[in-house]
Scaffold this active site. Structure first.
Site, PDB file in Angstrom:
ATOM      1  N   GLU A 168       0.813  -1.223   0.000  1.00 30.71           N
ATOM      2  CA  GLU A 168       0.000   0.000   0.000  1.00 30.71           C
ATOM      3  C   GLU A 168       0.847   1.274   0.000  1.00 30.71           C
ATOM      4  O   GLU A 168       0.721   2.118   0.900  1.00 30.71           O
ATOM      5  CB  GLU A 168      -0.944   0.015   1.211  1.00 30.71           C
ATOM      6  CG  GLU A 168      -1.865  -1.177   1.273  1.00 30.71           C
ATOM      7  CD  GLU A 168      -2.964  -1.035   2.324  1.00 30.71           C
ATOM      8  OE1 GLU A 168      -2.889  -0.130   3.166  1.00 30.71           O
ATOM      9  OE2 GLU A 168      -3.915  -1.840   2.274  1.00 30.71           O
ATOM     10  N   GLU A 369      -5.102  -8.757   0.666  1.00 30.55           N
ATOM     11  CA  GLU A 369      -5.764  -8.432   1.943  1.00 30.55           C
ATOM     12  C   GLU A 369      -7.238  -8.160   1.666  1.00 30.55           C
ATOM     13  O   GLU A 369      -7.586  -7.508   0.686  1.00 30.55           O
ATOM     14  CB  GLU A 369      -5.204  -7.155   2.604  1.00 30.55           C
ATOM     15  CG  GLU A 369      -3.849  -7.264   3.219  1.00 30.55           C
ATOM     16  CD  GLU A 369      -3.375  -5.961   3.889  1.00 30.55           C
ATOM     17  OE1 GLU A 369      -4.224  -5.150   4.346  1.00 30.55           O
ATOM     18  OE2 GLU A 369      -2.157  -5.757   3.925  1.00 30.55           O
TER      19      GLU A 369
HETATM   20  C1  GAL Z   1      -4.513  -2.144   5.557  1.00 31.16           C
HETATM   21  C2  GAL Z   1      -3.040  -2.337   5.928  1.00 31.16           C
HETATM   22  C3  GAL Z   1      -2.824  -3.285   7.044  1.00 31.16           C
HETATM   23  C4  GAL Z   1      -3.912  -3.315   8.088  1.00 31.16           C
HETATM   24  C5  GAL Z   1      -5.286  -3.232   7.465  1.00 31.16           C
HETATM   25  C6  GAL Z   1      -6.426  -3.218   8.442  1.00 31.16           C
HETATM   26  O1  GAL Z   1      -4.719  -0.966   4.898  1.00 31.16           O
HETATM   27  O2  GAL Z   1      -2.279  -2.813   4.852  1.00 31.16           O
HETATM   28  O3  GAL Z   1      -1.561  -3.008   7.554  1.00 31.16           O
HETATM   29  O4  GAL Z   1      -3.700  -2.367   9.072  1.00 31.16           O
HETATM   30  O5  GAL Z   1      -5.364  -2.108   6.639  1.00 31.16           O
HETATM   31  O6  GAL Z   1      -6.562  -2.031   9.149  1.00 31.16           O
END
Ligand code: GAL
Length: 465
Positions: A168, A369
Protein backbone atom coordinates in the site's frame (compact mmCIF):
# COMPACT_ATOMS: atom_id res chain seq x y z
CA UNK A 1 -26.70 -21.16 -0.52
CA UNK A 2 -27.26 -23.50 -3.47
CA UNK A 3 -24.43 -22.60 -5.74
CA UNK A 4 -21.00 -24.04 -5.05
CA UNK A 5 -18.02 -21.81 -5.47
CA UNK A 6 -15.02 -23.85 -6.50
CA UNK A 7 -11.76 -22.02 -7.17
CA UNK A 8 -8.91 -22.75 -9.62
CA UNK A 9 -6.43 -25.51 -8.89
CA UNK A 10 -3.60 -24.62 -6.48
CA UNK A 11 -5.49 -21.56 -5.32
CA UNK A 12 -3.84 -19.74 -2.43
CA UNK A 13 -5.90 -19.81 0.73
CA UNK A 14 -3.82 -17.70 3.01
CA UNK A 15 -3.62 -14.70 5.19
CA UNK A 16 -1.38 -11.69 5.65
CA UNK A 17 0.29 -9.74 8.40
CA UNK A 18 3.37 -7.54 8.60
CA UNK A 19 6.51 -7.40 10.72
CA UNK A 20 5.73 -4.18 12.60
CA UNK A 21 2.17 -5.33 13.35
CA UNK A 22 2.94 -8.78 14.71
CA UNK A 23 6.57 -9.22 15.85
CA UNK A 24 7.03 -6.65 18.56
CA UNK A 25 10.16 -4.51 18.66
CA UNK A 26 12.30 -7.08 20.58
CA UNK A 27 15.97 -6.89 19.61
CA UNK A 28 15.48 -4.46 16.75
CA UNK A 29 18.47 -2.42 15.67
CA UNK A 30 16.60 0.68 14.56
CA UNK A 31 13.32 2.47 15.16
CA UNK A 32 10.69 2.85 12.47
CA UNK A 33 8.60 5.99 12.09
CA UNK A 34 5.87 4.24 14.09
CA UNK A 35 8.20 3.17 16.92
CA UNK A 36 9.39 6.74 17.20
CA UNK A 37 5.95 8.30 16.97
CA UNK A 38 4.70 6.08 19.77
CA UNK A 39 7.64 7.11 21.92
CA UNK A 40 6.90 10.80 21.55
CA UNK A 41 3.10 10.70 21.37
CA UNK A 42 1.65 7.53 22.93
CA UNK A 43 -1.78 9.13 23.31
CA UNK A 44 -2.13 9.08 19.51
CA UNK A 45 -2.57 5.30 19.76
CA UNK A 46 -5.79 3.57 20.83
CA UNK A 47 -5.62 2.80 24.57
CA UNK A 48 -1.97 3.91 24.34
CA UNK A 49 -1.02 0.46 23.08
CA UNK A 50 2.22 0.69 21.12
CA UNK A 51 4.34 -1.52 18.86
CA UNK A 52 6.64 -3.06 21.51
CA UNK A 53 4.92 -6.41 21.95
CA UNK A 54 2.04 -6.54 19.47
CA UNK A 55 1.23 -10.26 19.03
CA UNK A 56 4.64 -11.43 20.18
CA UNK A 57 5.45 -13.16 16.89
CA UNK A 58 9.16 -12.54 17.45
CA UNK A 59 9.01 -15.01 20.33
CA UNK A 60 6.07 -17.25 19.41
CA UNK A 61 6.45 -17.65 15.62
CA UNK A 62 6.83 -21.42 15.90
CA UNK A 63 3.55 -21.92 17.75
CA UNK A 64 1.84 -19.23 15.66
CA UNK A 65 2.84 -20.75 12.34
CA UNK A 66 1.73 -24.18 13.55
CA UNK A 67 -1.69 -22.65 14.29
CA UNK A 68 -1.86 -21.26 10.75
CA UNK A 69 -1.26 -24.73 9.45
CA UNK A 70 -3.94 -26.02 11.79
CA UNK A 71 -6.53 -23.69 10.22
CA UNK A 72 -5.62 -24.97 6.76
CA UNK A 73 -3.68 -22.06 5.27
CA UNK A 74 -1.40 -22.90 2.35
CA UNK A 75 0.33 -19.51 2.04
CA UNK A 76 1.30 -16.67 4.35
CA UNK A 77 2.52 -13.13 3.82
CA UNK A 78 4.48 -11.11 6.29
CA UNK A 79 7.09 -8.41 5.91
CA UNK A 80 10.77 -8.17 6.66
CA UNK A 81 11.38 -5.11 8.78
CA UNK A 82 14.12 -2.89 7.41
CA UNK A 83 14.72 -1.85 11.02
CA UNK A 84 15.30 -5.45 12.08
CA UNK A 85 17.15 -7.03 9.17
CA UNK A 86 19.64 -4.26 8.51
CA UNK A 87 22.42 -3.30 10.85
CA UNK A 88 23.99 -0.55 8.75
CA UNK A 89 21.34 1.38 6.84
CA UNK A 90 23.91 3.00 4.53
CA UNK A 91 25.59 -0.19 3.35
CA UNK A 92 22.74 -2.67 3.77
CA UNK A 93 24.87 -4.91 5.98
CA UNK A 94 22.55 -7.28 7.85
CA UNK A 95 22.14 -7.79 11.56
CA UNK A 96 22.93 -11.27 12.80
CA UNK A 97 19.83 -11.72 14.92
CA UNK A 98 17.63 -10.26 12.16
CA UNK A 99 19.03 -12.84 9.74
CA UNK A 100 18.51 -15.65 12.23
CA UNK A 101 14.93 -14.59 12.90
CA UNK A 102 13.78 -14.25 9.29
CA UNK A 103 15.58 -17.47 8.31
CA UNK A 104 13.66 -19.28 11.03
CA UNK A 105 10.35 -17.70 10.09
CA UNK A 106 10.79 -18.66 6.44
CA UNK A 107 11.90 -22.21 7.27
CA UNK A 108 9.03 -22.73 9.71
CA UNK A 109 6.53 -21.38 7.19
CA UNK A 110 7.71 -23.86 4.59
CA UNK A 111 7.90 -26.68 7.12
CA UNK A 112 4.24 -26.04 7.93
CA UNK A 113 3.30 -26.46 4.27
CA UNK A 114 2.78 -22.78 3.49
CA UNK A 115 4.19 -20.69 0.66
CA UNK A 116 5.99 -17.68 2.19
CA UNK A 117 5.31 -14.31 0.57
CA UNK A 118 7.77 -11.72 1.79
CA UNK A 119 7.09 -8.02 1.57
CA UNK A 120 9.81 -5.41 2.05
CA UNK A 121 8.05 -2.27 3.18
CA UNK A 122 4.90 -2.04 5.24
CA UNK A 123 4.82 1.65 6.29
CA UNK A 124 7.93 1.10 8.43
CA UNK A 125 10.60 3.50 7.24
CA UNK A 126 13.55 3.72 9.65
CA UNK A 127 13.01 7.07 11.39
CA UNK A 128 16.70 7.94 11.01
CA UNK A 129 16.19 8.09 7.27
CA UNK A 130 13.42 10.60 7.74
CA UNK A 131 15.49 12.72 10.11
CA UNK A 132 18.64 12.65 8.00
CA UNK A 133 17.27 12.74 4.49
CA UNK A 134 13.57 13.55 4.61
CA UNK A 135 12.42 9.95 4.05
CA UNK A 136 10.63 9.07 0.83
CA UNK A 137 11.13 12.48 -0.73
CA UNK A 138 14.85 11.66 -0.95
CA UNK A 139 16.40 9.72 -3.82
CA UNK A 140 19.20 8.64 -1.51
CA UNK A 141 16.59 6.80 0.56
CA UNK A 142 15.50 5.08 -2.67
CA UNK A 143 19.08 3.79 -3.04
CA UNK A 144 19.19 2.64 0.58
CA UNK A 145 15.93 0.74 0.10
CA UNK A 146 17.44 -1.06 -2.88
CA UNK A 147 20.43 -2.07 -0.73
CA UNK A 148 18.10 -3.45 1.93
CA UNK A 149 16.14 -5.31 -0.76
CA UNK A 150 19.32 -6.75 -2.22
CA UNK A 151 20.42 -8.02 1.19
CA UNK A 152 17.04 -9.71 1.64
CA UNK A 153 17.05 -11.27 -1.84
CA UNK A 154 20.56 -12.67 -1.33
CA UNK A 155 19.81 -14.07 2.10
CA UNK A 156 16.38 -15.58 1.49
CA UNK A 157 15.89 -15.80 -2.29
CA UNK A 158 16.79 -19.50 -2.29
CA UNK A 159 13.58 -20.28 -0.36
CA UNK A 160 11.29 -17.30 -0.89
CA UNK A 161 9.80 -17.40 -4.38
CA UNK A 162 7.22 -14.65 -3.98
CA UNK A 163 8.38 -11.17 -3.07
CA UNK A 164 6.62 -7.84 -2.95
CA UNK A 165 8.41 -4.51 -2.78
CA UNK A 166 5.81 -2.35 -1.02
CA UNK A 167 2.52 -2.75 0.76
CA UNK A 168 0.00 0.00 0.00
CA UNK A 169 2.53 2.66 -1.01
CA UNK A 170 -0.32 5.11 -1.60
CA UNK A 171 -1.11 4.91 2.12
CA UNK A 172 2.42 6.10 2.86
CA UNK A 173 1.84 9.10 0.61
CA UNK A 174 -1.55 9.81 2.18
CA UNK A 175 -0.56 9.14 5.79
CA UNK A 176 2.80 10.89 5.89
CA UNK A 177 2.23 13.76 3.47
CA UNK A 178 -1.46 14.55 3.07
CA UNK A 179 -3.86 13.44 5.78
CA UNK A 180 -1.70 13.25 8.92
CA UNK A 181 -2.23 9.66 10.00
CA UNK A 182 1.40 8.47 9.80
CA UNK A 183 4.44 10.20 11.29
CA UNK A 184 5.68 12.85 10.36
CA UNK A 185 2.05 13.88 9.67
CA UNK A 186 2.79 16.59 7.10
CA UNK A 187 0.28 18.29 4.84
CA UNK A 188 2.40 18.98 1.82
CA UNK A 189 1.17 18.21 -1.67
CA UNK A 190 4.52 18.78 -3.30
CA UNK A 191 6.28 16.32 -1.01
CA UNK A 192 3.40 13.88 -1.41
CA UNK A 193 3.85 13.91 -5.16
CA UNK A 194 7.63 13.47 -4.95
CA UNK A 195 7.22 10.57 -2.50
CA UNK A 196 4.70 8.98 -4.85
CA UNK A 197 7.24 9.10 -7.65
CA UNK A 198 10.19 8.01 -5.52
CA UNK A 199 8.40 4.97 -4.17
CA UNK A 200 7.48 3.90 -7.69
CA UNK A 201 11.12 4.32 -8.58
CA UNK A 202 12.29 2.40 -5.50
CA UNK A 203 10.01 -0.49 -6.41
CA UNK A 204 11.27 -0.60 -10.01
CA UNK A 205 14.90 -0.38 -8.90
CA UNK A 206 14.43 -3.22 -6.41
CA UNK A 207 12.81 -5.31 -9.15
CA UNK A 208 15.78 -4.55 -11.39
CA UNK A 209 18.22 -5.77 -8.70
CA UNK A 210 16.10 -8.89 -8.17
CA UNK A 211 16.45 -9.79 -11.84
CA UNK A 212 20.15 -8.86 -12.04
CA UNK A 213 20.82 -11.16 -9.11
CA UNK A 214 19.24 -14.00 -11.04
CA UNK A 215 16.42 -14.52 -8.56
CA UNK A 216 13.96 -15.22 -11.37
CA UNK A 217 16.05 -18.05 -12.76
CA UNK A 218 14.83 -20.66 -10.33
CA UNK A 219 11.25 -19.46 -10.29
CA UNK A 220 11.39 -16.31 -8.17
CA UNK A 221 8.66 -13.76 -8.81
CA UNK A 222 8.33 -10.20 -7.67
CA UNK A 223 5.34 -7.89 -7.38
CA UNK A 224 3.78 -5.13 -5.37
CA UNK A 225 0.77 -4.93 -3.05
CA UNK A 226 -1.63 -2.08 -3.81
CA UNK A 227 -4.74 -1.00 -2.00
CA UNK A 228 -7.27 -0.52 -4.76
CA UNK A 229 -10.23 1.59 -3.70
CA UNK A 230 -12.33 1.77 -6.87
CA UNK A 231 -13.94 5.19 -7.27
CA UNK A 232 -17.66 5.05 -7.99
CA UNK A 233 -19.36 8.21 -9.28
CA UNK A 234 -22.60 9.52 -7.81
CA UNK A 235 -24.22 9.35 -11.26
CA UNK A 236 -23.35 8.89 -14.90
CA UNK A 237 -23.39 12.60 -15.45
CA UNK A 238 -20.14 13.59 -17.13
CA UNK A 239 -18.85 15.72 -14.27
CA UNK A 240 -19.40 12.93 -11.76
CA UNK A 241 -17.69 10.52 -14.13
CA UNK A 242 -14.73 12.85 -14.45
CA UNK A 243 -14.50 13.17 -10.67
CA UNK A 244 -14.29 9.39 -10.32
CA UNK A 245 -11.76 9.15 -13.11
CA UNK A 246 -9.48 11.65 -11.40
CA UNK A 247 -9.88 9.97 -8.00
CA UNK A 248 -9.02 6.58 -9.53
CA UNK A 249 -6.03 8.09 -11.27
CA UNK A 250 -4.60 9.75 -8.19
CA UNK A 251 -5.28 7.01 -5.64
CA UNK A 252 -5.12 3.80 -7.69
CA UNK A 253 -3.49 4.24 -11.08
CA UNK A 254 -0.58 6.35 -9.78
CA UNK A 255 0.94 3.06 -8.62
CA UNK A 256 -0.93 0.47 -10.68
CA UNK A 257 0.03 1.89 -14.08
CA UNK A 258 3.77 2.22 -13.45
CA UNK A 259 3.82 -1.21 -11.74
CA UNK A 260 2.06 -3.07 -14.57
CA UNK A 261 2.60 -0.90 -17.66
CA UNK A 262 5.80 0.92 -16.74
CA UNK A 263 4.22 4.34 -17.23
CA UNK A 264 2.40 6.94 -15.19
CA UNK A 265 -1.13 7.76 -16.40
CA UNK A 266 -1.05 10.75 -18.75
CA UNK A 267 -4.02 12.30 -16.92
CA UNK A 268 -1.97 12.32 -13.70
CA UNK A 269 1.03 13.92 -15.40
CA UNK A 270 -1.18 16.55 -17.03
CA UNK A 271 -2.96 17.49 -13.82
CA UNK A 272 0.26 17.72 -11.84
CA UNK A 273 1.90 19.80 -14.58
CA UNK A 274 -1.03 22.18 -14.70
CA UNK A 275 -0.90 22.47 -10.92
CA UNK A 276 2.81 23.08 -11.10
CA UNK A 277 3.78 20.29 -8.73
CA UNK A 278 5.05 17.55 -10.99
CA UNK A 279 7.83 15.52 -9.37
CA UNK A 280 11.48 15.65 -10.29
CA UNK A 281 12.46 12.80 -12.54
CA UNK A 282 15.14 11.94 -15.06
CA UNK A 283 14.91 10.11 -18.39
CA UNK A 284 17.09 7.35 -17.00
CA UNK A 285 14.81 6.80 -14.01
CA UNK A 286 11.70 6.74 -16.19
CA UNK A 287 13.38 4.12 -18.33
CA UNK A 288 14.05 1.99 -15.24
CA UNK A 289 10.36 2.23 -14.34
CA UNK A 290 9.44 1.30 -17.89
CA UNK A 291 11.75 -1.73 -18.01
CA UNK A 292 11.05 -3.20 -14.59
CA UNK A 293 7.40 -3.97 -14.25
CA UNK A 294 6.00 -6.56 -11.87
CA UNK A 295 5.48 -10.31 -12.37
CA UNK A 296 2.33 -10.41 -10.28
CA UNK A 297 0.05 -8.05 -8.39
CA UNK A 298 -1.34 -8.17 -4.86
CA UNK A 299 -4.58 -6.29 -4.30
CA UNK A 300 -5.76 -5.18 -0.89
CA UNK A 301 -9.44 -4.42 -1.00
CA UNK A 302 -11.49 -3.16 1.93
CA UNK A 303 -13.80 -0.42 0.71
CA UNK A 304 -14.86 1.61 -2.33
CA UNK A 305 -14.52 5.36 -2.73
CA UNK A 306 -17.72 7.25 -3.57
CA UNK A 307 -17.25 10.59 -5.24
CA UNK A 308 -19.12 13.34 -7.05
CA UNK A 309 -18.21 16.39 -9.11
CA UNK A 310 -16.61 19.19 -7.13
CA UNK A 311 -19.41 21.32 -5.70
CA UNK A 312 -17.82 22.72 -2.58
CA UNK A 313 -15.38 25.61 -2.62
CA UNK A 314 -11.79 24.47 -3.23
CA UNK A 315 -9.93 24.68 0.06
CA UNK A 316 -6.54 26.22 -0.67
CA UNK A 317 -5.46 26.63 2.93
CA UNK A 318 -3.65 23.30 2.87
CA UNK A 319 -1.97 23.76 -0.49
CA UNK A 320 -2.40 21.13 -3.18
CA UNK A 321 -4.80 18.34 -2.19
CA UNK A 322 -6.40 15.66 -4.41
CA UNK A 323 -9.83 16.85 -3.23
CA UNK A 324 -9.57 19.93 -5.42
CA UNK A 325 -10.86 17.62 -8.17
CA UNK A 326 -13.82 15.93 -6.49
CA UNK A 327 -16.05 15.83 -3.43
CA UNK A 328 -16.77 12.74 -1.39
CA UNK A 329 -20.26 11.40 -1.92
CA UNK A 330 -22.19 10.11 1.07
CA UNK A 331 -24.35 7.59 -0.74
CA UNK A 332 -27.74 7.06 0.92
CA UNK A 333 -28.36 3.49 2.03
CA UNK A 334 -24.78 2.28 1.78
CA UNK A 335 -23.88 -0.71 3.96
CA UNK A 336 -21.44 0.12 6.70
CA UNK A 337 -19.09 -1.71 9.01
CA UNK A 338 -19.89 0.41 12.06
CA UNK A 339 -16.65 -0.45 13.87
CA UNK A 340 -14.19 0.55 11.23
CA UNK A 341 -16.43 3.20 9.63
CA UNK A 342 -15.84 1.62 6.23
CA UNK A 343 -18.48 0.86 3.61
CA UNK A 344 -19.06 -2.80 2.81
CA UNK A 345 -19.30 -3.33 -0.94
CA UNK A 346 -18.32 -6.85 -2.04
CA UNK A 347 -19.29 -6.16 -5.68
CA UNK A 348 -16.04 -4.22 -6.05
CA UNK A 349 -14.14 -7.53 -5.99
CA UNK A 350 -15.70 -8.32 -9.35
CA UNK A 351 -15.07 -4.84 -10.74
CA UNK A 352 -11.40 -5.03 -9.75
CA UNK A 353 -11.06 -8.48 -11.34
CA UNK A 354 -12.54 -7.26 -14.61
CA UNK A 355 -10.50 -4.05 -14.63
CA UNK A 356 -7.29 -6.09 -14.27
CA UNK A 357 -8.45 -8.50 -16.97
CA UNK A 358 -9.33 -5.80 -19.48
CA UNK A 359 -6.95 -2.93 -18.74
CA UNK A 360 -3.92 -4.48 -17.06
CA UNK A 361 -2.95 -7.29 -19.45
CA UNK A 362 -4.81 -9.81 -17.30
CA UNK A 363 -1.67 -10.03 -15.20
CA UNK A 364 -1.53 -12.83 -12.59
CA UNK A 365 -2.85 -11.35 -9.35
CA UNK A 366 -4.26 -12.28 -5.99
CA UNK A 367 -6.23 -10.67 -3.22
CA UNK A 368 -3.48 -9.91 -0.74
CA UNK A 369 -5.76 -8.43 1.94
CA UNK A 370 -9.49 -8.34 2.59
CA UNK A 371 -11.18 -8.51 5.93
CA UNK A 372 -13.45 -7.13 8.55
CA UNK A 373 -12.29 -5.25 11.63
CA UNK A 374 -14.61 -5.58 14.62
CA UNK A 375 -14.40 -3.97 18.02
CA UNK A 376 -15.35 -5.82 21.20
CA UNK A 377 -15.39 -9.33 19.78
CA UNK A 378 -15.20 -10.78 23.31
CA UNK A 379 -18.96 -10.37 23.54
CA UNK A 380 -19.40 -13.04 20.87
CA UNK A 381 -17.62 -15.77 22.85
CA UNK A 382 -19.58 -19.01 22.64
CA UNK A 383 -19.92 -21.88 25.08
CA UNK A 384 -16.72 -23.52 23.89
CA UNK A 385 -14.76 -20.36 24.68
CA UNK A 386 -14.15 -19.38 21.07
CA UNK A 387 -15.38 -16.25 19.30
CA UNK A 388 -18.43 -16.92 17.13
CA UNK A 389 -17.64 -14.47 14.34
CA UNK A 390 -20.42 -15.40 11.93
CA UNK A 391 -20.44 -11.79 10.68
CA UNK A 392 -16.85 -12.28 9.46
CA UNK A 393 -17.63 -15.55 7.71
CA UNK A 394 -20.54 -13.89 5.96
CA UNK A 395 -18.36 -10.91 4.96
CA UNK A 396 -15.62 -13.13 3.54
CA UNK A 397 -18.05 -15.41 1.69
CA UNK A 398 -19.77 -12.49 0.03
CA UNK A 399 -16.46 -11.07 -1.14
CA UNK A 400 -15.33 -14.46 -2.37
CA UNK A 401 -18.53 -14.91 -4.37
CA UNK A 402 -17.83 -11.77 -6.36
CA UNK A 403 -14.19 -12.71 -6.78
CA UNK A 404 -15.31 -16.10 -8.06
CA UNK A 405 -17.54 -14.45 -10.65
CA UNK A 406 -14.54 -12.43 -11.89
CA UNK A 407 -12.45 -15.60 -12.13
CA UNK A 408 -15.21 -17.44 -13.97
CA UNK A 409 -15.17 -14.62 -16.49
CA UNK A 410 -11.48 -15.05 -17.09
CA UNK A 411 -9.66 -12.84 -14.58
CA UNK A 412 -6.27 -14.34 -13.76
CA UNK A 413 -6.56 -14.43 -9.98
CA UNK A 414 -4.56 -17.13 -8.21
CA UNK A 415 -5.36 -16.61 -4.56
CA UNK A 416 -7.10 -15.02 -1.66
CA UNK A 417 -5.43 -13.81 1.52
CA UNK A 418 -7.46 -12.39 4.31
CA UNK A 419 -6.22 -9.78 6.72
CA UNK A 420 -5.08 -11.28 9.10
CA UNK A 421 -4.30 -14.76 10.53
CA UNK A 422 -3.83 -13.73 14.18
CA UNK A 423 -5.30 -10.49 15.58
CA UNK A 424 -2.58 -7.90 15.19
CA UNK A 425 -1.66 -4.29 15.88
CA UNK A 426 -3.33 -1.84 13.50
CA UNK A 427 -1.14 1.26 13.71
CA UNK A 428 -2.96 4.08 15.51
CA UNK A 429 -5.97 1.86 16.06
CA UNK A 430 -3.66 -0.56 17.87
CA UNK A 431 -5.91 -3.49 18.98
CA UNK A 432 -9.22 -1.65 18.73
CA UNK A 433 -10.58 -3.59 15.76
CA UNK A 434 -9.76 -7.27 15.45
CA UNK A 435 -9.44 -8.99 12.06
CA UNK A 436 -7.97 -12.42 12.76
CA UNK A 437 -9.04 -16.01 12.31
CA UNK A 438 -7.28 -16.42 15.64
CA UNK A 439 -7.90 -14.21 18.67
CA UNK A 440 -5.17 -12.93 20.91
CA UNK A 441 -5.64 -12.10 24.56
CA UNK A 442 -3.29 -9.17 25.08
CA UNK A 443 -2.89 -9.74 28.81
CA UNK A 444 -1.71 -13.34 28.45
CA UNK A 445 -0.85 -13.61 24.73
CA UNK A 446 -3.07 -16.70 24.66
CA UNK A 447 -4.22 -17.41 21.10
CA UNK A 448 -7.57 -19.05 20.37
CA UNK A 449 -9.05 -20.08 17.03
CA UNK A 450 -12.30 -18.27 16.19
CA UNK A 451 -15.22 -19.84 14.34
CA UNK A 452 -13.92 -18.22 11.14
CA UNK A 453 -10.68 -20.19 11.64
CA UNK A 454 -12.65 -23.42 11.48
CA UNK A 455 -14.52 -22.07 8.46
CA UNK A 456 -11.37 -21.23 6.46
CA UNK A 457 -10.00 -24.70 7.13
CA UNK A 458 -13.07 -26.20 5.46
CA UNK A 459 -12.92 -23.75 2.57
CA UNK A 460 -9.25 -24.40 2.00
CA UNK A 461 -9.61 -28.19 2.11
CA UNK A 462 -12.58 -28.08 -0.31
CA UNK A 463 -10.96 -25.37 -2.45
CA UNK A 464 -14.21 -23.48 -2.16
CA UNK A 465 -17.54 -23.48 -0.37
C1 GAL B 1 -4.51 -2.14 5.56
C2 GAL B 1 -3.04 -2.34 5.93
C3 GAL B 1 -2.82 -3.28 7.04
C4 GAL B 1 -3.91 -3.31 8.09
C5 GAL B 1 -5.29 -3.23 7.46
C6 GAL B 1 -6.43 -3.22 8.44
O1 GAL B 1 -4.72 -0.97 4.90
O2 GAL B 1 -2.28 -2.81 4.85
O3 GAL B 1 -1.56 -3.01 7.55
O4 GAL B 1 -3.70 -2.37 9.07
O5 GAL B 1 -5.36 -2.11 6.64
O6 GAL B 1 -6.56 -2.03 9.15
Amino acid sequence: MNKKYIFPENFWWGSATSGPQSEGTFNKRHKSVFDYWYEVEPEAFFDKVGPEITSNFYNSYKEDLAMLKEIGLNSFRTSIQWTRLIKDLETGEPDEDGVRFYNDVIDETIKNGMIPVMNLHHFDLPVELYNKYGGWTSKHVVELFVKFAETAFKLFGDRVKYWTTFNEPMVVVEGQYLYEFHYPKLVDGEKAVQAMYNINLASAKAIKRFRELGCTEDGGKIGIVLNLTPAYPRSNNKDDLYASKVADTIFNYSFLDPAVKGEFPSLLINLLKEDNILWESTEEELQIIKDNTIDFLGVNYYQPRRVKAKESEIDNTKGWMPEKYFDYYDMPGKRMNPYRGWEIYPEAMYDIAINIRDNYNNIPWYISENGMGVEGEEKYIGEDGSIQDDYRIEFLEEHLQYLHKGIEEGSNCFGYHSWTPIDCWSWCNAYKNRYGYIAVDLATQKKTIKKSGTWIKEVSSNNGF
